[in-house]
Motif scaffolding. Structure first.
Motif, PDB file in Angstrom:
ATOM      1  N   HIS A 185      -2.275 -42.623  20.346  1.00 40.54           N
ATOM      2  CA  HIS A 185      -3.341 -42.794  20.624  1.00 40.54           C
ATOM      3  C   HIS A 185      -3.899 -44.213  22.127  1.00 40.54           C
ATOM      4  O   HIS A 185      -5.063 -44.281  22.285  1.00 40.54           O
ATOM      5  N   ARG A 186      -2.646 -44.141  22.220  1.00 35.79           N
ATOM      6  CA  ARG A 186      -2.360 -45.278  23.810  1.00 35.79           C
ATOM      7  C   ARG A 186      -2.559 -44.895  24.448  1.00 35.79           C
ATOM      8  O   ARG A 186      -2.037 -44.776  25.246  1.00 35.79           O
ATOM      9  N   PRO A 187      -4.170 -44.923  25.062  1.00 32.53           N
ATOM     10  CA  PRO A 187      -4.359 -44.686  26.397  1.00 32.53           C
ATOM     11  C   PRO A 187      -2.993 -44.720  27.844  1.00 32.53           C
ATOM     12  O   PRO A 187      -2.153 -43.928  28.789  1.00 32.53           O
ATOM     13  N   LEU A 188      -2.651 -46.554  28.126  1.00 33.13           N
ATOM     14  CA  LEU A 188      -1.856 -46.517  28.764  1.00 33.13           C
ATOM     15  C   LEU A 188      -0.623 -46.432  28.446  1.00 33.13           C
ATOM     16  O   LEU A 188      -0.082 -46.402  29.559  1.00 33.13           O
ATOM     17  N   LEU A 189      -0.472 -45.837  27.358  1.00 31.34           N
ATOM     18  CA  LEU A 189       1.294 -45.577  26.991  1.00 31.34           C
ATOM     19  C   LEU A 189       1.544 -44.233  27.290  1.00 31.34           C
ATOM     20  O   LEU A 189       2.363 -43.230  26.727  1.00 31.34           O
ATOM     21  N   LYS A 190       0.200 -42.844  28.044  1.00 30.30           N
ATOM     22  CA  LYS A 190       0.643 -41.497  27.986  1.00 30.30           C
ATOM     23  C   LYS A 190       1.089 -41.484  29.343  1.00 30.30           C
ATOM     24  O   LYS A 190       0.690 -40.846  30.363  1.00 30.30           O
ATOM     25  N   THR A 191       3.023 -41.615  29.572  1.00 29.78           N
ATOM     26  CA  THR A 191       3.009 -41.405  30.631  1.00 29.78           C
ATOM     27  C   THR A 191       4.517 -40.764  29.837  1.00 29.78           C
ATOM     28  O   THR A 191       4.742 -40.147  29.203  1.00 29.78           O
ATOM     29  N   GLU A 192       5.736 -40.743  31.259  1.00 33.22           N
ATOM     30  CA  GLU A 192       6.762 -40.286  30.770  1.00 33.22           C
ATOM     31  C   GLU A 192       7.590 -40.852  29.977  1.00 33.22           C
ATOM     32  O   GLU A 192       8.652 -40.324  29.377  1.00 33.22           O
ATOM     33  N   ASN A 193       7.976 -41.997  30.534  1.00 33.95           N
ATOM     34  CA  ASN A 193       8.881 -43.179  29.540  1.00 33.95           C
ATOM     35  C   ASN A 193       7.723 -44.172  29.049  1.00 33.95           C
ATOM     36  O   ASN A 193       7.729 -44.936  30.242  1.00 33.95           O
ATOM     37  N   PRO A 194       7.207 -43.843  28.207  1.00 35.56           N
ATOM     38  CA  PRO A 194       6.412 -45.469  27.532  1.00 35.56           C
ATOM     39  C   PRO A 194       7.069 -46.420  27.516  1.00 35.56           C
ATOM     40  O   PRO A 194       6.467 -47.216  27.594  1.00 35.56           O
ATOM     41  N   LYS A 195       8.355 -46.636  27.082  1.00 36.94           N
ATOM     42  CA  LYS A 195       8.410 -47.821  26.424  1.00 36.94           C
ATOM     43  C   LYS A 195       8.809 -48.604  27.846  1.00 36.94           C
ATOM     44  O   LYS A 195       8.645 -50.063  27.725  1.00 36.94           O
ATOM     45  N   ALA A 196       9.376 -47.754  28.903  1.00 31.75           N
ATOM     46  CA  ALA A 196       9.467 -48.485  30.216  1.00 31.75           C
ATOM     47  C   ALA A 196       8.209 -48.998  30.761  1.00 31.75           C
ATOM     48  O   ALA A 196       8.146 -50.265  31.308  1.00 31.75           O
ATOM     49  N   THR A 197       7.270 -48.173  30.518  1.00 32.41           N
ATOM     50  CA  THR A 197       5.842 -48.391  30.700  1.00 32.41           C
ATOM     51  C   THR A 197       5.051 -50.136  29.857  1.00 32.41           C
ATOM     52  O   THR A 197       4.952 -50.978  30.405  1.00 32.41           O
ATOM     53  N   LEU A 198       5.780 -49.396  28.944  1.00 32.19           N
ATOM     54  CA  LEU A 198       5.814 -51.196  27.931  1.00 32.19           C
ATOM     55  C   LEU A 198       6.317 -51.858  28.506  1.00 32.19           C
ATOM     56  O   LEU A 198       5.438 -53.105  28.146  1.00 32.19           O
ATOM     57  N   GLU A 199       7.330 -52.460  29.096  1.00 31.69           N
ATOM     58  CA  GLU A 199       8.205 -53.217  29.656  1.00 31.69           C
ATOM     59  C   GLU A 199       7.577 -53.464  30.239  1.00 31.69           C
ATOM     60  O   GLU A 199       7.373 -54.611  31.241  1.00 31.69           O
ATOM     61  N   ASN A 200       7.002 -52.917  31.319  1.00 35.87           N
ATOM     62  CA  ASN A 200       7.019 -52.794  32.983  1.00 35.87           C
ATOM     63  C   ASN A 200       4.740 -53.734  32.199  1.00 35.87           C
ATOM     64  O   ASN A 200       4.244 -54.426  33.281  1.00 35.87           O
ATOM     65  N   LEU A 201       4.454 -53.580  31.654  1.00 33.97           N
ATOM     66  CA  LEU A 201       3.177 -53.785  31.691  1.00 33.97           C
ATOM     67  C   LEU A 201       2.952 -55.558  30.001  1.00 33.97           C
ATOM     68  O   LEU A 201       2.773 -56.674  31.129  1.00 33.97           O
ATOM     69  N   MET A 202       4.465 -55.571  29.708  1.00 29.00           N
ATOM     70  CA  MET A 202       4.835 -57.058  29.324  1.00 29.00           C
ATOM     71  C   MET A 202       5.071 -57.479  30.732  1.00 29.00           C
ATOM     72  O   MET A 202       4.265 -59.315  30.173  1.00 29.00           O
ATOM     73  N   ASN A 203       5.864 -57.480  31.305  1.00 29.64           N
ATOM     74  CA  ASN A 203       5.952 -58.135  32.620  1.00 29.64           C
ATOM     75  C   ASN A 203       5.289 -58.379  33.217  1.00 29.64           C
ATOM     76  O   ASN A 203       4.474 -59.767  34.080  1.00 29.64           O
ATOM     77  N   GLN A 204       3.556 -57.964  33.622  1.00 29.20           N
ATOM     78  CA  GLN A 204       2.925 -57.991  34.155  1.00 29.20           C
ATOM     79  C   GLN A 204       2.029 -58.840  33.880  1.00 29.20           C
ATOM     80  O   GLN A 204       1.140 -60.056  34.303  1.00 29.20           O
ATOM     81  N   ARG A 205       1.603 -58.937  31.891  1.00 32.14           N
ATOM     82  CA  ARG A 205       0.416 -59.733  31.292  1.00 32.14           C
ATOM     83  C   ARG A 205       1.214 -60.509  30.493  1.00 32.14           C
ATOM     84  O   ARG A 205       0.481 -61.813  30.356  1.00 32.14           O
ATOM     85  N   TYR A 206       2.734 -61.047  30.670  1.00 30.69           N
ATOM     86  CA  TYR A 206       3.027 -62.171  29.728  1.00 30.69           C
ATOM     87  C   TYR A 206       2.794 -63.621  30.630  1.00 30.69           C
ATOM     88  O   TYR A 206       2.187 -63.986  29.653  1.00 30.69           O
ATOM     89  N   PRO A 207       2.661 -63.636  32.217  1.00 31.07           N
ATOM     90  CA  PRO A 207       2.639 -64.762  33.005  1.00 31.07           C
ATOM     91  C   PRO A 207       0.769 -65.601  32.271  1.00 31.07           C
ATOM     92  O   PRO A 207       0.549 -66.351  32.052  1.00 31.07           O
ATOM     93  N   VAL A 208       0.119 -64.018  32.394  1.00 31.10           N
ATOM     94  CA  VAL A 208      -1.663 -64.068  32.142  1.00 31.10           C
ATOM     95  C   VAL A 208      -1.332 -64.680  31.005  1.00 31.10           C
ATOM     96  O   VAL A 208      -2.502 -65.660  30.436  1.00 31.10           O
ATOM     97  N   TYR A 209      -1.059 -63.510  30.015  1.00 35.00           N
ATOM     98  CA  TYR A 209      -1.564 -64.050  28.596  1.00 35.00           C
ATOM     99  C   TYR A 209      -0.642 -65.882  27.912  1.00 35.00           C
ATOM    100  O   TYR A 209      -0.846 -66.583  27.208  1.00 35.00           O
ATOM    101  N   ALA A 210       0.629 -66.086  28.418  1.00 38.33           N
ATOM    102  CA  ALA A 210       0.737 -67.742  28.934  1.00 38.33           C
ATOM    103  C   ALA A 210      -0.147 -68.578  29.078  1.00 38.33           C
ATOM    104  O   ALA A 210      -0.116 -69.902  28.989  1.00 38.33           O
ATOM    105  N   GLU A 211      -2.103 -68.002  29.129  1.00 35.49           N
ATOM    106  CA  GLU A 211      -2.880 -69.344  29.821  1.00 35.49           C
ATOM    107  C   GLU A 211      -3.804 -69.271  28.716  1.00 35.49           C
ATOM    108  O   GLU A 211      -4.152 -70.073  28.821  1.00 35.49           O
ATOM    109  N   ALA A 212      -3.250 -68.781  27.462  1.00 33.63           N
ATOM    110  CA  ALA A 212      -3.922 -68.743  26.065  1.00 33.63           C
ATOM    111  C   ALA A 212      -4.034 -70.098  25.588  1.00 33.63           C
ATOM    112  O   ALA A 212      -2.462 -70.625  26.142  1.00 33.63           O
ATOM    113  N   ASP A 213      -4.518 -70.770  24.755  1.00 33.11           N
ATOM    114  CA  ASP A 213      -4.636 -72.070  24.718  1.00 33.11           C
ATOM    115  C   ASP A 213      -3.537 -72.288  23.425  1.00 33.11           C
ATOM    116  O   ASP A 213      -2.777 -73.220  23.054  1.00 33.11           O
TER     117      ASP A 213
END
Length: 197
Positions: free
Chosen positions: A138-166
């Protein structure tokens, strides 16, 4: 006759965390599968405050599922709706709010979250996330050919931003009660570090 000293119980970590939060919201951010909804609900229960999952609220106000919203309107329109819903939810408090994985990445939503309470990033490793998300589709962003690689790409993009959390709390393969205690302890730690106004 001597006076009996009655011991006073020390405040629990939940009581201390609740005092630290005062009337502010606690907002969970992080990638899909990090445990924002499950842990958020349990933390809200421990704090005796309401819990709201923004994805559930978005589906309620739009009368569509997240997947349907993505399909019908695209990610940009979905993010705009998400920002409006989160902005409205942050006006009340105190409450625990679980956000979708992309919410904190949006600059406007991130600003609202920073102004509206204390943010907690549930930081999980790729294998932990994959184990949690690969069982359902049910995860729209993981409806790709290689969902695990997509998840890893999301981690690489988003983790630096998540790190701004308190706060950052590691989300691993531990009992949920341990995670809840770790979150509550992190909130209490804000007071000890002097980070809370």
């Amino acid at each position: 006759m001597t006076d009996l000293l009655i011991p006073v119980a020390a405040p629990s970590v939940a009581d201390q965390a609740r005092a630290t939060l005062d009337n502010r919201n606690l907002i969970f951010v992080g990638l899909m599968g990090a445990g924002k909804s499950v842990i958020g609900r349990m933390v809200a229960q421990a704090l005796s405050v309401p819990f709201i999952d923004t994805d559930v609220e978005i589906e309620r106000v739009s009368c569509m599922t997240i997947a349907e919203l993505f399909a019908a309107y695209g990610e940009n329109e979905f993010r705009a709706l998400e920002t409006r819903v989160i902005g409205r939810l942050l006006k009340g408090g105190p409450r625990v709010i679980s956000t979708g994985g992309g919410a904190f990445i949006n600059e406007n939503t991130r600003r609202l979250i920073k102004e509206g309470g204390i943010s907690v990033w549930l930081n999980a490793d790729l294998d932990v996330l994959w184990e949690r998300v690969n069982k359902r589709d049910h995860r729209p962003l993981l409806k790709t050919e290689n969902p695990k690689a997509t998840l890893e790409n999301l981690m690489n993009q988003r983790y630096p931003v998540y790190a701004e959390a308190d706060l950052t709390v590691h989300s691993g393969n531990v009992r949920k009660e341990v995670m809840v205690n770790n979150v509550l302890s992190a909130i209490v730690g804000l007071t000890q570090k002097g980070d809370v106004q």
